[in-house]
Design an enzyme around this catalytic site. Structure first.
Site, PDB file in Angstrom:
ATOM      1  CG  HIS A 228      -0.520   0.081   2.508  1.00 48.22           C
ATOM      2  ND1 HIS A 228      -0.182   1.256   3.109  1.00 48.22           N
ATOM      3  CD2 HIS A 228      -0.306  -0.890   3.431  1.00 48.22           C
ATOM      4  CE1 HIS A 228       0.214   1.014   4.352  1.00 48.22           C
ATOM      5  NE2 HIS A 228       0.159  -0.284   4.574  1.00 48.22           N
ATOM      6  CG  ASP A 240       2.557   0.100   7.749  1.00 48.07           C
ATOM      7  OD1 ASP A 240       2.074  -0.377   6.717  1.00 48.07           O
ATOM      8  OD2 ASP A 240       1.886   0.280   8.791  1.00 48.07           O
ATOM      9  CD  GLU A 273      -3.554  -1.457   5.147  1.00 50.28           C
ATOM     10  OE1 GLU A 273      -3.850  -2.501   5.770  1.00 50.28           O
ATOM     11  OE2 GLU A 273      -2.912  -0.525   5.682  1.00 50.28           O
ATOM     12  CD  GLU A 274      -1.375   1.872   7.716  1.00 53.62           C
ATOM     13  OE1 GLU A 274      -2.140   1.380   8.564  1.00 53.62           O
ATOM     14  OE2 GLU A 274      -0.228   1.465   7.520  1.00 53.62           O
ATOM     15  CG  ASP A 299       0.696  -3.789   4.914  1.00 53.80           C
ATOM     16  OD1 ASP A 299       1.582  -3.025   5.338  1.00 53.80           O
ATOM     17  OD2 ASP A 299      -0.515  -3.620   5.138  1.00 53.80           O
ATOM     18  CG  HIS A 370       0.575   2.341  12.553  1.00 60.38           C
ATOM     19  ND1 HIS A 370      -0.710   1.935  12.867  1.00 60.38           N
ATOM     20  CD2 HIS A 370       0.856   1.773  11.352  1.00 60.38           C
ATOM     21  CE1 HIS A 370      -1.177   1.162  11.900  1.00 60.38           C
ATOM     22  NE2 HIS A 370      -0.247   1.034  10.973  1.00 60.38           N
TER      23      HIS A 370
END
Lengths: 411, 411
Positions: A228, A240, A273-274, A299, A370
């Site tokens: 992503h 990520d 995506e997130e 991912d 994140h």
């Protein structure tokens, strides 16, 4: 991508810049049919975020709002905290007992190779705010869902059920949460002030970037791979998921530069995506008519692949065996579970398309996931090389398999 | 201290709270003659600090103002950067060549067991801003003086020479500096916007906290040990230097609880070390008349002691040998250099007082030094225990040595 674009929160101009960047990059690499497919999705954006202990031990804490968090008043919200060692403890709190209080859930995630603890501990983030809101809490702070001991809080989505009014919801860094837990252990009431000013900004454009290595046999179907494009906004989205788009594109590039494969390899860099998997859903809806025979996504960072799983129909069992033989020299074992993909290919796999998962090590992933610390510096070149080799080997077998691969029986 | 006080920047109310906390703690541990000695010192405080690449690759960067940095206008300063791979390259820049520019020095510190690289790479922070200002730069950003790969910038003092007007000066996190270096390597001009609003707030009160283990022989002199109470303001000052005050007090406490030592052990928790060593200077000035026979400080984290050095007069050589024999079972070797203390005891050692340095491992120290990441989580309990054992063993030998220890000859 991390250097020239940086963070690229879904639905923002940064994500749009990332799409433009991606098209130029994929074209320059020689991929064919490079294009953007747009769709619209709701966009939540971060505002100010500060926190401080008012009493008994005044000091500032580091935290970040969870996606979909409500805002506090601009001047902040000051309230006593109610301490819950685990999500189960929060769930057990009597209805109404949190009125005017800030719930604090301190469950501490541990790292595992397969990343399975994320689901268990992550519940405090995924649905903890909804539970706290349902019980009347003014706000909730959780210990970041992460395996580090640092000051960078872990962002991530939370979801409020229909009919539950969102409350301010934030993740303290693991170090700050542990500090707060120590304060609680002193036995005096703890009062916390938080200022969070995120906003729901309505519906905006996002998109998927698509590129192809055309196959020699159009009837043999499409092998779908990718990662992503969007990221959370605190780091530069390296593990990520710039890693996933880079790994899958690098593997496809090796086939692009070699003898033309039998099957078309379609590389998709999914958007948003997130924040809810809007890119994966939009892709599946737009490509219902395409004959996908296998889908796989990357991912989970860029550390070494240690295991693979498959979900192949009986007539393609030999394909899985040959993939296993190709991966074994890289130290990769076959897992017993069925491949299930991630948020981006799940909608495709749900239609009966076969899947392969290349499982990457999760031993470090949740240290940075994140957080502001998700930067290029966290990519280990040696492990990245093994990862690309694994994807290349898998892709070469699957794209050229003489067998008819899909669909998976029973779907 | 990290939980109940947190950061305690010198000269602020937080440092005053730390003194109050310390007096209560030292009294509760049973130390005698617990007291605060105050003095006044100039106080610089941090303001807003943000940075963003304006072009060619817009994204935010993390940085922190260096102590004594000037402020930018409140709306910020936008200027092209001039890239210097090393401090020597900055020094070699022609006078006036930086007019209207932001100097960027990217030298990358590596970790060493003895911490000696701090001096070498640290020059970019200690005097880089002065050099850039002298050459007409509008501002300077440096790669943080640290061995990590993270987003937490390393604060620290810088000094402008008399007659050189301070300019805005900040440290980018190592990850952000590396990202900026990659942008520079793309070959396009890079424009940076920084907002820094620190202030010099004038003269305020700071202080040293003093406690004692009274000796049996008042004529045998005082053994002076301790660490510094103040911290930089980004973390909670765990490794720098709650660790040092804890280690030295823990060792003294063992002697406090055992047979009364021959010599008085004086534990000092110095104030305002980070911002110019005002506490050490004030202590030395106030205690000129005291008969110190040995001084030692702990200000390098809480990792294992691996080496010791001494600066003892000839008649006390046997004391050093017995210290070595006591430390050897803990894996500690004798170094060849002379003990020289740190900022807090240097003024006392300069008067001819003997010294012992217990050198702690610097392999991790500069990962966290002066960053938001300097929290309790970085303390390794096993290494801390070895450290306290080393201090206890050294102290037991020195405090009870029958020899007359000082002063060091030639001073």
């Amino acid at each position: 991508m991390t250097t020239e674009v940086g963070q690229r929160l879904a639905g923002t101009e940064a994500e749009a810049r990332a799409r433009t960047w991606s098209v130029a990059k994929l074209k320059s690499l020689g991929f064919k049919n490079v294009r953007i497919e747009t769709y619209r999705m709701p966009v939540w954006v971060r505002g100010t975020e500060t926190a401080e202990i008012v009493s008994p031990f005044p000091q500032k804490l580091k935290l970040t709002a969870l996606g979909n968090s409500a805002a506090t008043p601009p001047e902040g919200l000051t309230a006593p905290i109610v301490y819950f060692p685990s999500f189960a403890d929060l769930q057990a709190a009597p209805d109404g007992s949190l009125k005017g209080k800030i719930a604090f859930v301190s469950n501490a995630m541990t790292a595992t190779q397969d990343g399975s603890t994320y689901g268990q501990f992550g519940a405090a983030r995924f649905t903890g705010p909804n539970v706290a809101a349902s019980k009347g809490a003014a706000a909730i702070v959780i210990r970041s869902i992460g395996s580090d001991h640092g000051r960078g809080p872990h962002a991530g989505l939370t979801t409020f059920a229909a009919g539950v009014a969102p409350i301010p919801a934030a993740a303290l860094s693991t170090a700050d949460a542990d500090n707060l837990s120590r304060m609680v252990a002193r036995g005096k009431p703890v009062t916390l002030k938080i200022v969070l000013t995120p906003q729901q900004t309505g519906t905006h454009e996002s998109g998927n970037v698509i590129a192809e290595v055309p196959g020699t046999d159009a009837k043999a179907g499409i092998v779908l791979i990718g990662g992503h494009l969007d990221s959370w906004d605190l780091g530069t989205g390296a593990i990520d998921d710039a890693a996933g788009v880079a790994i899958t594109a690098a593997a496809a590039k090796r086939l692009l530069d070699g003898p033309r494969p039998k099957r078309t390899i379609r590389v998709v860099w999914w958007g948003s995506e997130e924040v809810g998997g809007f890119g994966g859903d939009a892709y599946a809806a737009a490509h219902k008519g395409d004959r996908h025979v296998l889908a796989a996504e990357s991912d989970f960072g860029a550390d070494k692949v240690w295991r693979f799983t498959t979900n192949l129909p009986d007539q393609a069992k030999a394909v899985g065996d040959r993939v296993g033989a190709a991966l074994a020299p890289l130290g990769i074992v076959k897992g017993r579970d069925k491949a299930r993909g991630g948020a981006d290919v799940e909608p495709i796999l749900a239609t009966g398309v076969a899947g392969i998962d290349l499982n990457q090590s999760g031993e470090r992933y949740f240290d940075y996931h994140h957080t502001p610390e998700d930067t290029l510096d966290r990519i280990d070149p040696a492990q990245l090389a093994q990862n690309v080799a694994a994807w290349t080997a898998m892709l070469a077998v699957v794209a050229n398999a003489p067998e008819d691969i899909g669909p998976v029986s029973g779907k």
